[in-house]
Design a protein around this motif. Structure first.
Motif, mmCIF file in Angstrom:
data_model
loop_
_atom_site.group_PDB
_atom_site.id
_atom_site.type_symbol
_atom_site.label_atom_id
_atom_site.label_comp_id
_atom_site.label_asym_id
_atom_site.label_seq_id
_atom_site.Cartn_x
_atom_site.Cartn_y
_atom_site.Cartn_z
ATOM 1 N N ARG A 176 0.832 -1.207 0.000
ATOM 2 C CA ARG A 176 0.000 0.000 0.000
ATOM 3 C C ARG A 176 0.869 1.261 0.000
ATOM 4 O O ARG A 176 0.404 2.350 -0.267
ATOM 5 C CB ARG A 176 -0.933 -0.003 1.222
ATOM 6 C CG ARG A 176 -2.167 -0.848 1.066
ATOM 7 C CD ARG A 176 -3.161 -0.262 0.049
ATOM 8 N NE ARG A 176 -3.489 1.139 0.318
ATOM 9 C CZ ARG A 176 -4.342 1.543 1.237
ATOM 10 N NH1 ARG A 176 -4.981 0.682 1.968
ATOM 11 N NH2 ARG A 176 -4.593 2.823 1.413
ATOM 12 N N SER A 177 2.168 1.072 0.352
ATOM 13 C CA SER A 177 3.087 2.211 0.377
ATOM 14 C C SER A 177 3.535 2.547 -1.037
ATOM 15 O O SER A 177 4.702 2.407 -1.392
ATOM 16 C CB SER A 177 4.311 1.876 1.228
ATOM 17 O OG SER A 177 4.047 2.178 2.547
ATOM 18 N N ARG A 178 2.597 2.964 -1.837
ATOM 19 C CA ARG A 178 2.881 3.284 -3.244
ATOM 20 C C ARG A 178 1.884 4.353 -3.650
ATOM 21 O O ARG A 178 0.671 4.158 -3.536
ATOM 22 C CB ARG A 178 2.703 2.015 -4.090
ATOM 23 C CG ARG A 178 2.790 2.208 -5.599
ATOM 24 C CD ARG A 178 4.202 2.580 -6.002
ATOM 25 N NE ARG A 178 4.466 2.407 -7.427
ATOM 26 C CZ ARG A 178 4.062 3.261 -8.381
ATOM 27 N NH1 ARG A 178 3.339 4.321 -8.083
ATOM 28 N NH2 ARG A 178 4.385 3.020 -9.640
ATOM 29 N N ALA A 179 2.375 5.513 -4.081
ATOM 30 C CA ALA A 179 1.452 6.576 -4.504
ATOM 31 C C ALA A 179 0.794 6.173 -5.824
ATOM 32 O O ALA A 179 1.391 5.452 -6.626
ATOM 33 C CB ALA A 179 2.211 7.888 -4.652
ATOM 34 N N PRO A 180 -0.440 6.641 -6.061
ATOM 35 C CA PRO A 180 -1.185 6.222 -7.259
ATOM 36 C C PRO A 180 -0.774 6.990 -8.512
ATOM 37 O O PRO A 180 -1.620 7.544 -9.216
ATOM 38 C CB PRO A 180 -2.632 6.515 -6.857
ATOM 39 C CG PRO A 180 -2.515 7.704 -5.964
ATOM 40 C CD PRO A 180 -1.227 7.551 -5.216
ATOM 41 N N THR A 181 0.516 7.026 -8.754
ATOM 42 C CA THR A 181 1.086 7.768 -9.869
ATOM 43 C C THR A 181 1.888 6.771 -10.696
ATOM 44 O O THR A 181 2.802 6.138 -10.172
ATOM 45 C CB THR A 181 1.978 8.902 -9.313
ATOM 46 O OG1 THR A 181 1.131 9.794 -8.587
ATOM 47 C CG2 THR A 181 2.717 9.648 -10.395
ATOM 48 N N VAL A 182 1.501 6.613 -11.953
ATOM 49 C CA VAL A 182 2.082 5.546 -12.770
ATOM 50 C C VAL A 182 2.733 6.164 -14.007
ATOM 51 O O VAL A 182 2.062 6.824 -14.799
ATOM 52 C CB VAL A 182 0.989 4.530 -13.200
ATOM 53 C CG1 VAL A 182 1.614 3.382 -13.980
ATOM 54 C CG2 VAL A 182 0.234 4.001 -11.986
ATOM 55 N N SER A 183 4.029 5.935 -14.153
ATOM 56 C CA SER A 183 4.762 6.502 -15.290
ATOM 57 C C SER A 183 5.238 5.399 -16.215
ATOM 58 O O SER A 183 5.715 4.363 -15.762
ATOM 59 C CB SER A 183 5.953 7.315 -14.786
ATOM 60 O OG SER A 183 5.488 8.493 -14.165
ATOM 61 N N ILE A 184 5.101 5.676 -17.510
ATOM 62 C CA ILE A 184 5.470 4.657 -18.508
ATOM 63 C C ILE A 184 6.315 5.273 -19.619
ATOM 64 O O ILE A 184 6.361 6.496 -19.779
ATOM 65 C CB ILE A 184 4.212 4.012 -19.155
ATOM 66 C CG1 ILE A 184 3.391 5.078 -19.923
ATOM 67 C CG2 ILE A 184 3.327 3.347 -18.099
ATOM 68 C CD1 ILE A 184 2.276 4.489 -20.800
ATOM 69 N N THR A 185 6.963 4.397 -20.382
ATOM 70 C CA THR A 185 7.516 4.784 -21.691
ATOM 71 C C THR A 185 6.881 3.874 -22.736
ATOM 72 O O THR A 185 6.467 2.747 -22.421
ATOM 73 C CB THR A 185 9.055 4.642 -21.737
ATOM 74 O OG1 THR A 185 9.435 3.396 -21.150
ATOM 75 C CG2 THR A 185 9.760 5.760 -21.001
ATOM 76 N N LEU A 186 6.807 4.390 -23.964
ATOM 77 C CA LEU A 186 6.259 3.613 -25.086
ATOM 78 C C LEU A 186 7.361 3.418 -26.105
ATOM 79 O O LEU A 186 8.118 4.351 -26.388
ATOM 80 C CB LEU A 186 5.093 4.369 -25.734
ATOM 81 C CG LEU A 186 3.886 4.595 -24.843
ATOM 82 C CD1 LEU A 186 3.480 6.053 -24.854
ATOM 83 C CD2 LEU A 186 2.742 3.722 -25.299
ATOM 84 N N GLU A 187 7.416 2.213 -26.630
ATOM 85 C CA GLU A 187 8.519 1.880 -27.539
ATOM 86 C C GLU A 187 8.562 2.785 -28.777
ATOM 87 O O GLU A 187 9.608 3.267 -29.162
ATOM 88 C CB GLU A 187 8.345 0.432 -27.983
ATOM 89 C CG GLU A 187 9.641 -0.297 -28.248
ATOM 90 C CD GLU A 187 9.356 -1.789 -28.331
ATOM 91 O OE1 GLU A 187 9.513 -2.454 -27.295
ATOM 92 O OE2 GLU A 187 8.919 -2.253 -29.408
ATOM 93 N N ASN A 188 7.395 3.078 -29.353
ATOM 94 C CA ASN A 188 7.390 3.757 -30.655
ATOM 95 C C ASN A 188 6.942 5.215 -30.622
ATOM 96 O O ASN A 188 6.709 5.805 -31.685
ATOM 97 C CB ASN A 188 6.501 2.975 -31.638
ATOM 98 C CG ASN A 188 7.046 1.574 -31.858
ATOM 99 O OD1 ASN A 188 8.265 1.397 -31.936
ATOM 100 N ND2 ASN A 188 6.169 0.591 -31.899
ATOM 101 N N HIS A 189 6.773 5.753 -29.445
ATOM 102 C CA HIS A 189 6.335 7.153 -29.357
ATOM 103 C C HIS A 189 7.064 7.824 -28.201
ATOM 104 O O HIS A 189 7.269 7.211 -27.158
ATOM 105 C CB HIS A 189 4.832 7.256 -29.067
ATOM 106 C CG HIS A 189 3.982 6.568 -30.079
ATOM 107 N ND1 HIS A 189 3.558 7.187 -31.234
ATOM 108 C CD2 HIS A 189 3.497 5.308 -30.121
ATOM 109 C CE1 HIS A 189 2.835 6.326 -31.938
ATOM 110 N NE2 HIS A 189 2.783 5.178 -31.285
ATOM 111 N N THR A 190 7.399 9.094 -28.381
ATOM 112 C CA THR A 190 7.924 9.830 -27.229
ATOM 113 C C THR A 190 6.737 10.118 -26.303
ATOM 114 O O THR A 190 5.567 10.095 -26.732
ATOM 115 C CB THR A 190 8.550 11.174 -27.646
ATOM 116 O OG1 THR A 190 7.517 11.965 -28.252
ATOM 117 C CG2 THR A 190 9.712 10.976 -28.603
ATOM 118 N N ALA A 191 7.072 10.402 -25.049
ATOM 119 C CA ALA A 191 6.009 10.725 -24.088
ATOM 120 C C ALA A 191 5.232 11.956 -24.546
ATOM 121 O O ALA A 191 4.011 12.016 -24.413
ATOM 122 C CB ALA A 191 6.632 10.947 -22.708
ATOM 123 N N ALA A 192 5.941 12.944 -25.131
ATOM 124 C CA ALA A 192 5.265 14.177 -25.575
ATOM 125 C C ALA A 192 4.283 13.880 -26.707
ATOM 126 O O ALA A 192 3.158 14.401 -26.716
ATOM 127 C CB ALA A 192 6.297 15.208 -26.008
#
Ligand SMILES: Cc1ncc(COP(=O)(O)O)c(C=O)c1O
Length: 390
Positions: free
Chosen positions: A314-330
């Motif tokens: 439960r000691s985990r903030a509900p914020t999930v960050s990812i990278t995508l293989e074929n696209h920049t995050a922007a």
């Protein structure tokens, strides 16, 4: 401000700032309508401003579990308050003294301390592991008899990591160092108890927990009184005023009070503190469940990598960050934004963490924040958008 398609907005940008309830808008408006005058005057609207600012300190004290209103100072935002705090603490340090920061923290809890290196103070950095967690052994090694301050985030706004504040306190206590905690990303998602955490200073920012743009500094009783703060000779030198400069944003501060009372209205209990803790526990459980199911679903998409610790605890903030293989995050954030799905991309000022993880040159992360108002439908719209990209 809907997208051209007319789709409704899904606000999954909470770690960058939250929407406010009507009660906050009403409180801010009411200050301008009824008591838009300066504080400390001997006439009714000015007395009312003083009463409201004091009441806001009392309510924030309940939110953070502080002993009383004198522990709560207000400022423009967390960054400005942390600069004021670090300058004041810095005046008591000598060349050869050491400060410890972390590679995981937001720059607002690094830059103000790193600046003190100009004065001959050594700044050490706790290592960040690939898992998105701080290296506990490195923390133990870096905190020594020379350490005067350890500045640490409670939770990472980039990776959702929740740090071991108990360990940080044990280590700093054993060498007599101050513990300064950045709880900006933690406070919207978990109950805070400054007395149980036994911190010397803790900072947070009301616009992350459904209030206006106001920075908050908690100081343990007596801690602020010892600091050589920048202040006018006319300023009250006692806590909590000692670190405040000029006229405060009274309307926004009354909005902070309203935001916390709004949060408390979701909980039960006899006292305000009990209602706040109950509400925050409920919000925490709800957000955790939604974030956990989103994380499992997004992890299953082809070409997606999830960063940060898992959701087993439960000691985990509900914020999930990812990278995508074929696209920049922007590029991904733009496509999602056009469909009304609001998510952040980049480094979110946690630039050092992204550098350590080798993500700086790859356009950073795509970050989803779950807030108390996030719905399953919001998450499904995000997943549908990401599935179309993947
Ligand atoms: C973890 C963390 N610390 C500090 C800050 C800075 O807060 P403020 O905008 O109030 O200066 C932020 C803002 O995003 C943050 O997420």
């Amino acid at each position: 401000m809907n997208p051209p398609s007319g789709a409704p907005l899904a606000f999954l940008d909470g770690p960058g700032g939250s929407q406010v309830p009507q009660a906050v808008i009403d409180a801010v408006t009411d200050v301008y309508v009824t008591c838009n005058v300066n504080s400390h005057g001997n006439f009714p609207p000015s007395r009312e401003v003083d009463r409201r600012v004091h009441e806001a300190r009392r309510v924030v004290a309940a939110f953070l579990g502080a002993a009383d209103a004198s522990c709560i100072s207000f400022g423009q935002n967390m960054t400005t308050l942390n600069y004021a705090l670090s300058s004041a603490i810095g005046r008591s340090l000598r060349a050869g003294d050491e400060l410890v920061i972390t590679a995981l923290d937001h720059e607002a809890n690094r830059g103000p301390w790193l600046r003190l290196a100009e004065r001959g103070i050594t700044v050490r950095e706790v290592r960040l592991l690939e898992s998105g967690e701080l290296d506990a052994a490195d923390m133990e090694a870096k905190i020594t008899a020379r350490t005067k301050v350890f500045a640490l985030g409670a939770s990472s706004n980039a990776l959702g990591t929740v740090n071991d504040l108990g360990l940080a306190r044990r280590l700093t206590r054993s060498v007599g160092a101050l513990l300064v905690v950045d709880a900006v990303h933690f406070a919207p998602h978990f109950p805070v108890d400054v007395q149980a955490l036994d911190v010397d200073f803790l900072l947070c920012s009301a616009y992350k927990f459904y209030g206006p743009h106001v920075g908050i500094l908690y100081s343990a009783p007596g801690a602020l009184d010892r600091l050589a703060t920048d202040r006018l000779s006319t300023q009250d030198s006692r806590a909590p005023f000692r670190i405040e400069t000029g006229t405060l944003n009274h309307a926004a501060i009354d909005g902070v009070r309203a935001a916390i009372e709004y949060l408390a209205s979701w909980g039960g209990g006899a006292s305000l503190r009990e209602r706040i803790v109950d509400a925050m526990n409920g919000i925490s459980a709800y957000e955790h469940g939604l974030a956990k199911s989103y994380e499992a679903a997004v992890r299953a998409l082809p070409g997606v990598r999830v960063w940060g610790p898992g959701f087993a605890t439960r000691s985990r903030a509900p914020t999930v960050s990812i990278t995508l293989e074929n696209h920049t995050a922007a590029a991904a954030a733009c496509r999602l934004g056009d469909a009304g799905v609001c998510v952040w991309d980049g480094n979110f000022y946690a630039a050092r963490a992204l550098e350590v993880l080798g993500l700086s040159d790859r356009g950073g992360l795509l970050r989803t924040g779950i807030s108390m108002y996030t719905t399953t439908e919001d998450v499904q719209r995000l997943l549908a958008g990401l599935a179309a990209l993947a």
